[in-house]
Design an enzyme around this catalytic site. Structure first.
Site, PDB file in Angstrom:
ATOM      1  N   LYS A   1       0.839  -1.218   0.000  1.00  0.00           N
ATOM      2  CA  LYS A   1       0.000   0.000   0.000  1.00  0.00           C
ATOM      3  C   LYS A   1       0.870   1.263   0.000  1.00  0.00           C
ATOM      4  O   LYS A   1       0.672   2.168  -0.801  1.00  0.00           O
ATOM      5  CB  LYS A   1      -0.928   0.024   1.240  1.00  0.00           C
ATOM      6  CG  LYS A   1      -1.854  -1.185   1.348  1.00  0.00           C
ATOM      7  CD  LYS A   1      -2.771  -1.094   2.559  1.00  0.00           C
ATOM      8  CE  LYS A   1      -2.067  -1.213   3.904  1.00  0.00           C
ATOM      9  NZ  LYS A   1      -1.442  -2.523   4.156  1.00  0.00           N
TER      10      LYS A   1
ATOM     11  N   ARG B   1      10.836  -1.839  11.062  1.00  0.00           N
ATOM     12  CA  ARG B   1       9.765  -1.379  11.935  1.00  0.00           C
ATOM     13  C   ARG B   1       9.623  -2.370  13.086  1.00  0.00           C
ATOM     14  O   ARG B   1       9.755  -3.570  12.875  1.00  0.00           O
ATOM     15  CB  ARG B   1       8.441  -1.344  11.143  1.00  0.00           C
ATOM     16  CG  ARG B   1       8.115   0.017  10.621  1.00  0.00           C
ATOM     17  CD  ARG B   1       6.962   0.060   9.649  1.00  0.00           C
ATOM     18  NE  ARG B   1       5.761  -0.665  10.006  1.00  0.00           N
ATOM     19  CZ  ARG B   1       4.657  -0.686   9.258  1.00  0.00           C
ATOM     20  NH1 ARG B   1       4.630  -0.015   8.125  1.00  0.00           N
ATOM     21  NH2 ARG B   1       3.600  -1.364   9.614  1.00  0.00           N
TER      22      ARG B   1
ATOM     23  N   ARG C   1      -0.736  -9.167  13.406  1.00  0.00           N
ATOM     24  CA  ARG C   1      -1.290  -8.232  12.412  1.00  0.00           C
ATOM     25  C   ARG C   1      -2.105  -8.977  11.358  1.00  0.00           C
ATOM     26  O   ARG C   1      -3.151  -8.493  10.922  1.00  0.00           O
ATOM     27  CB  ARG C   1      -0.158  -7.449  11.746  1.00  0.00           C
ATOM     28  CG  ARG C   1       0.381  -6.336  12.647  1.00  0.00           C
ATOM     29  CD  ARG C   1       1.743  -5.862  12.196  1.00  0.00           C
ATOM     30  NE  ARG C   1       1.738  -5.237  10.902  1.00  0.00           N
ATOM     31  CZ  ARG C   1       2.832  -5.069  10.150  1.00  0.00           C
ATOM     32  NH1 ARG C   1       4.010  -5.494  10.592  1.00  0.00           N
ATOM     33  NH2 ARG C   1       2.756  -4.469   8.990  1.00  0.00           N
TER      34      ARG C   1
HETATM   35  P1  AP5 Z   1       4.741  -1.563   1.914  1.00  0.00           P
HETATM   36  O1  AP5 Z   1       4.432  -0.686   0.762  1.00  0.00           O
HETATM   37  O2  AP5 Z   1       5.441  -0.996   3.084  1.00  0.00           O
HETATM   38  O3  AP5 Z   1       3.413  -2.359   2.379  1.00  0.00           O
HETATM   39  P2  AP5 Z   1       2.126  -1.848   3.147  1.00  0.00           P
HETATM   40  O4  AP5 Z   1       0.954  -2.492   2.508  1.00  0.00           O
HETATM   41  O5  AP5 Z   1       2.130  -0.369   3.264  1.00  0.00           O
HETATM   42  O6  AP5 Z   1       2.367  -2.573   4.528  1.00  0.00           O
HETATM   43  P3  AP5 Z   1       2.202  -2.039   6.025  1.00  0.00           P
HETATM   44  O7  AP5 Z   1       2.942  -3.026   6.875  1.00  0.00           O
HETATM   45  O8  AP5 Z   1       2.566  -0.595   6.123  1.00  0.00           O
HETATM   46  O9  AP5 Z   1       0.688  -2.216   6.253  1.00  0.00           O
HETATM   47  P4  AP5 Z   1      -0.032  -2.267   7.588  1.00  0.00           P
HETATM   48  O10 AP5 Z   1      -1.411  -2.032   7.130  1.00  0.00           O
HETATM   49  O11 AP5 Z   1       0.208  -3.480   8.375  1.00  0.00           O
HETATM   50  O12 AP5 Z   1       0.681  -1.114   8.438  1.00  0.00           O
HETATM   51  P5  AP5 Z   1       0.261   0.380   8.808  1.00  0.00           P
HETATM   52  O13 AP5 Z   1       1.477   1.191   8.807  1.00  0.00           O
HETATM   53  O14 AP5 Z   1      -0.919   0.805   8.048  1.00  0.00           O
HETATM   54  O15 AP5 Z   1       5.574  -2.810   1.322  1.00  0.00           O
HETATM   55  C1  AP5 Z   1       6.065  -3.832   2.170  1.00  0.00           C
HETATM   56  C2  AP5 Z   1       7.446  -4.262   1.673  1.00  0.00           C
HETATM   57  O16 AP5 Z   1       7.297  -4.878   0.398  1.00  0.00           O
HETATM   58  C3  AP5 Z   1       8.440  -3.100   1.478  1.00  0.00           C
HETATM   59  O17 AP5 Z   1       9.729  -3.521   1.823  1.00  0.00           O
HETATM   60  C4  AP5 Z   1       8.365  -2.801  -0.035  1.00  0.00           C
HETATM   61  O18 AP5 Z   1       9.591  -2.302  -0.514  1.00  0.00           O
HETATM   62  C5  AP5 Z   1       8.044  -4.184  -0.584  1.00  0.00           C
HETATM   63  N1  AP5 Z   1       7.202  -4.134  -1.768  1.00  0.00           N
HETATM   64  C6  AP5 Z   1       6.124  -3.333  -1.980  1.00  0.00           C
HETATM   65  N2  AP5 Z   1       5.573  -3.578  -3.182  1.00  0.00           N
HETATM   66  C7  AP5 Z   1       6.328  -4.577  -3.737  1.00  0.00           C
HETATM   67  C8  AP5 Z   1       6.260  -5.280  -4.978  1.00  0.00           C
HETATM   68  N3  AP5 Z   1       5.320  -5.015  -5.897  1.00  0.00           N
HETATM   69  N4  AP5 Z   1       7.180  -6.248  -5.209  1.00  0.00           N
HETATM   70  C9  AP5 Z   1       8.136  -6.529  -4.287  1.00  0.00           C
HETATM   71  N5  AP5 Z   1       8.260  -5.893  -3.100  1.00  0.00           N
HETATM   72  C10 AP5 Z   1       7.357  -4.928  -2.835  1.00  0.00           C
HETATM   73  O19 AP5 Z   1      -0.225   0.172  10.337  1.00  0.00           O
HETATM   74  C11 AP5 Z   1       0.692  -0.170  11.335  1.00  0.00           C
HETATM   75  C12 AP5 Z   1      -0.028  -0.275  12.671  1.00  0.00           C
HETATM   76  O20 AP5 Z   1      -0.626   0.996  13.004  1.00  0.00           O
HETATM   77  C13 AP5 Z   1      -1.206  -1.266  12.710  1.00  0.00           C
HETATM   78  O21 AP5 Z   1      -0.788  -2.582  12.977  1.00  0.00           O
HETATM   79  C14 AP5 Z   1      -2.027  -0.677  13.866  1.00  0.00           C
HETATM   80  O22 AP5 Z   1      -1.456  -0.964  15.118  1.00  0.00           O
HETATM   81  C15 AP5 Z   1      -1.895   0.825  13.631  1.00  0.00           C
HETATM   82  N6  AP5 Z   1      -2.934   1.337  12.720  1.00  0.00           N
HETATM   83  C16 AP5 Z   1      -2.741   1.933  11.509  1.00  0.00           C
HETATM   84  N7  AP5 Z   1      -3.911   2.283  10.976  1.00  0.00           N
HETATM   85  C17 AP5 Z   1      -4.878   1.908  11.851  1.00  0.00           C
HETATM   86  C18 AP5 Z   1      -6.285   1.974  11.825  1.00  0.00           C
HETATM   87  N8  AP5 Z   1      -6.953   2.508  10.803  1.00  0.00           N
HETATM   88  N9  AP5 Z   1      -6.965   1.481  12.905  1.00  0.00           N
HETATM   89  C19 AP5 Z   1      -6.310   0.955  13.961  1.00  0.00           C
HETATM   90  N10 AP5 Z   1      -4.974   0.841  14.034  1.00  0.00           N
HETATM   91  C20 AP5 Z   1      -4.255   1.321  12.981  1.00  0.00           C
HETATM   92 MG    MG Z   2       2.244   0.976   4.881  1.00  0.00          MG
END
Ligand code: AP5
Ligand code: MG
Length: 219
Positions: free
Chosen positions: A13, A158, A169
């Site tokens: 994402k 992270r 997660r």
């Molecule tokens: P990346 O782009 O970082 O993936 P992502 O989908 O953004 O993954 P996240 O881990 O950020 O999602 P998440 O939803 O768990 O975390 P968030 O920060 O929202 O890509 C991942 C890796 O793959 C990278 O190394 C990248 O280089 C690689 N990659 C990407 N695309 C690729 C491709 N096509 N091919 C190969 N490699 C690729 O949330 C974190 C925490 O915050 C949650 O657990 C929760 O505690 C809290 N939180 C956030 N939002 C909320 C909410 N709305 N409600 C409650 N708690 C929340």
């Molecule tokens: Mg993210």
């Protein structure tokens, strides 16, 4: 154009959002990034949130809803926004809908990135984030040889990318967030995109969807 990009942890994402932001000029509103900034700043909200985040659990709905409402009121969101990581529960989706009604805005499309669990695990295992500018890297894909970010920062793992937190997660995603796929499909807003292939290929698939939803691709 107002959109959501959703999908499981590690689906890509944040990576896709950066390309969408650069190409289409939408404000990128990532609740994960907003919460990590609050943790880094040591605010009261950040201290509370970090307990949930480090364990891989969702932060309470009212906390993230408040953050998003405030962020949507900022100037750069006026010409279009992209929510990343929000909503993540049905109550958050309902709150978003009410919030948008109040400010006279509406969602145009919800992109759901689809990816298998084994790919998620590998992507998260290799992820490194620059603590200074937030650029996302992957040890298996695009890490600079000197280990430094283009801004000079040193990308790091992270805390919630440790294997135990990742398991939690994924469970939270399946129980609390996956139902949003049906929620937005029923409302005619859902577009599914396979997040396999390189980031450039994934962005091309997303651009195809966005051009269909936007007509000329300009908003
Ligand atoms: P990346 O782009 O970082 O993936 P992502 O989908 O953004 O993954 P996240 O881990 O950020 O999602 P998440 O939803 O768990 O975390 P968030 O920060 O929202 O890509 C991942 C890796 O793959 C990278 O190394 C990248 O280089 C690689 N990659 C990407 N695309 C690729 C491709 N096509 N091919 C190969 N490699 C690729 O949330 C974190 C925490 O915050 C949650 O657990 C929760 O505690 C809290 N939180 C956030 N939002 C909320 C909410 N709305 N409600 C409650 N708690 C929340
Ligand atoms: Mg993210």
């Amino acid at each position: 154009m107002n959109m959501i990009i959703m999908g499981p942890p590690g689906a890509g994402k944040g990576t896709a959002a950066e390309s969408i932001r650069a190409a289409y000029g939408l404000a990128h509103i990532s609740t994960g990034d907003l919460l990590r900034a609050a943790v880094k700043a040591g605010t009261e909200l950040g201290l509370k949130a970090s307990v949930y985040m480090d364990a891989g659990k969702l932060v309470p709905d009212d906390v993230v809803i408040g953050l998003v409402e405030k962020r949507l009121g900022e100037a750069d969101a006026a010409n279009g926004f992209m929510l990343d990581g929000f909503p993540r529960t049905i109550p958050q989706a309902k709150a978003l809908s009410e919030m948008l009604d109040r400010i006279g805005r509406k969602l145009d499309v919800v992109i759901n990135l689809k990816v298998d669990d084994d790919v998620i695990i590998r992507r998260i295992a290799g992820r490194l984030i620059c603590p200074s500018c937030g650029t996302i890297y992957n040890a298996y894909m695009n890490m600079p040889a000197d280990g430094l970010c283009k801004c000079g920062g040193r990308p790091a793992r992270r805390k919630d990318d440790e294997p135990e937190a990742v398991k939690t997660r994924l469970v939270a995603y399946k129980a609390q967030s996956e139902p949003l796929i049906g929620w937005y499909r029923e409302r005619g807003l859902l577009a599914e995109v396979e997040s396999s292939g390189t980031p450039v290929e994934v962005f091309a698939k997303i651009s195809d969807v966005l051009s269909k939803h936007s007509g000329a691709g300009k908003w």
